[in-house]
Design an enzyme around this catalytic site. Sequence first.
Site, PDB file in Angstrom:
ATOM      1  N   ASN A   9       0.923   2.905   8.665  1.00 24.88           N
ATOM      2  CA  ASN A   9       0.532   2.444  10.003  1.00 24.88           C
ATOM      3  C   ASN A   9       1.722   2.678  10.931  1.00 24.88           C
ATOM      4  OD1 ASN A   9      -0.225   1.054  12.291  1.00 24.88           O
ATOM      5  ND2 ASN A   9      -0.021  -0.989  11.366  1.00 24.88           N
ATOM      6  N   LYS A  11       1.855   2.289  14.088  1.00 23.15           N
ATOM      7  CA  LYS A  11       1.856   1.382  15.252  1.00 23.15           C
ATOM      8  C   LYS A  11       2.111   2.156  16.540  1.00 23.15           C
ATOM      9  CE  LYS A  11       3.503  -2.175  12.150  1.00 23.15           C
ATOM     10  NZ  LYS A  11       4.036  -3.511  12.002  1.00 23.15           N
ATOM     11  N   GLU A 167      -2.260  -8.732   4.232  1.00 23.48           N
ATOM     12  CA  GLU A 167      -0.947  -8.657   4.862  1.00 23.48           C
ATOM     13  C   GLU A 167      -0.519 -10.047   5.335  1.00 23.48           C
ATOM     14  OE1 GLU A 167      -0.156  -4.421   6.409  1.00 23.48           O
ATOM     15  OE2 GLU A 167      -1.152  -5.536   7.987  1.00 23.48           O
ATOM     16  N   GLY A 173       7.030  -6.577   8.915  1.00 23.50           N
ATOM     17  CA  GLY A 173       8.173  -6.186   9.733  1.00 23.50           C
ATOM     18  C   GLY A 173       9.358  -7.130   9.638  1.00 23.50           C
ATOM     19  N   GLY A 234       6.998   0.059   8.774  1.00 20.40           N
ATOM     20  CA  GLY A 234       8.338   0.637   8.927  1.00 20.40           C
ATOM     21  C   GLY A 234       8.651   1.784   7.976  1.00 20.40           C
TER      22      GLY A 234
END
Length: 250
Positions: A9, A11, A167, A173, A234
């Site tokens: 992902n 983002k 999640e 993060g 990340g």
Amino acid sequence: MRKPLMAGNWKMNKTVPEAINVVKSLKSAVASVSGVEILICPAFTALYAVSDEIKGSNISLGAQNLFWEAKGAFTGEISLEMLKDAGCSYVIIGHSERRQHFGETDETVNKKTKAALAAGIIPVVCVGETLKEREDNVTFKVIEKQVRVGLSGISPQQASLAVIAYEPVWAIGTGKTATPDQAQEVHSFVRKIYEQMYKESAEKVRILYGGSVNPNNVSDLMKKTDIDGGLVGGASLEAESFAKLVEYSK
Ligand code: PEP
């Protein structure tokens, strides 16, 4: 047998040239991988170009959101036909950042999930508790509602195809991963709820773990029976670390 899925992902990161750069390196780094399905979910603006770049490779494309209506006066929104046209076969729905900042609810997650499945796009439906909810011992209650409402009203065949991502919000993060045991406990709970809703589809549905997954912790997480892959933020932004994640079993 559930084929593991490793999903990145991205983002709100990467311009088109930046996205293409990463994809070029990732493509060659994972070219020989066949036992794991590989998915990247760039920002809307990079979807079309990335789709072109991954043609003929073992990488699939997903979006990070959608709107359930087919077309019309919905300024700023993106339809499923547009996502398909851009080359997407997956879409992330109900990420905690969308729940937190953009008013996503279990009800809108459900509308999006049903619309995606009807359009032939696989939803990756995110669920997860906040730190406060975990500390208040309501994790299972929260997750149960998110699964029951978010994934209600679909056919058994659609229920097998859908993907769920657990999640924990406190792990996204933050560098704080749930331990493999903590994750497994929730994954097996999610599968149980799903079994009550959709019987044998529960054995087929893939449940991903997300929250600070990195090349060092992925193998231990993936050893757990009910963890079928990862949703990675990340560590998916650079080709090298994402390729290492995809090759977790080596
Ligand atoms: C995510 O974006 O879904 C996520 C889990 O992010 P990170 O891997 O950076 O924690």
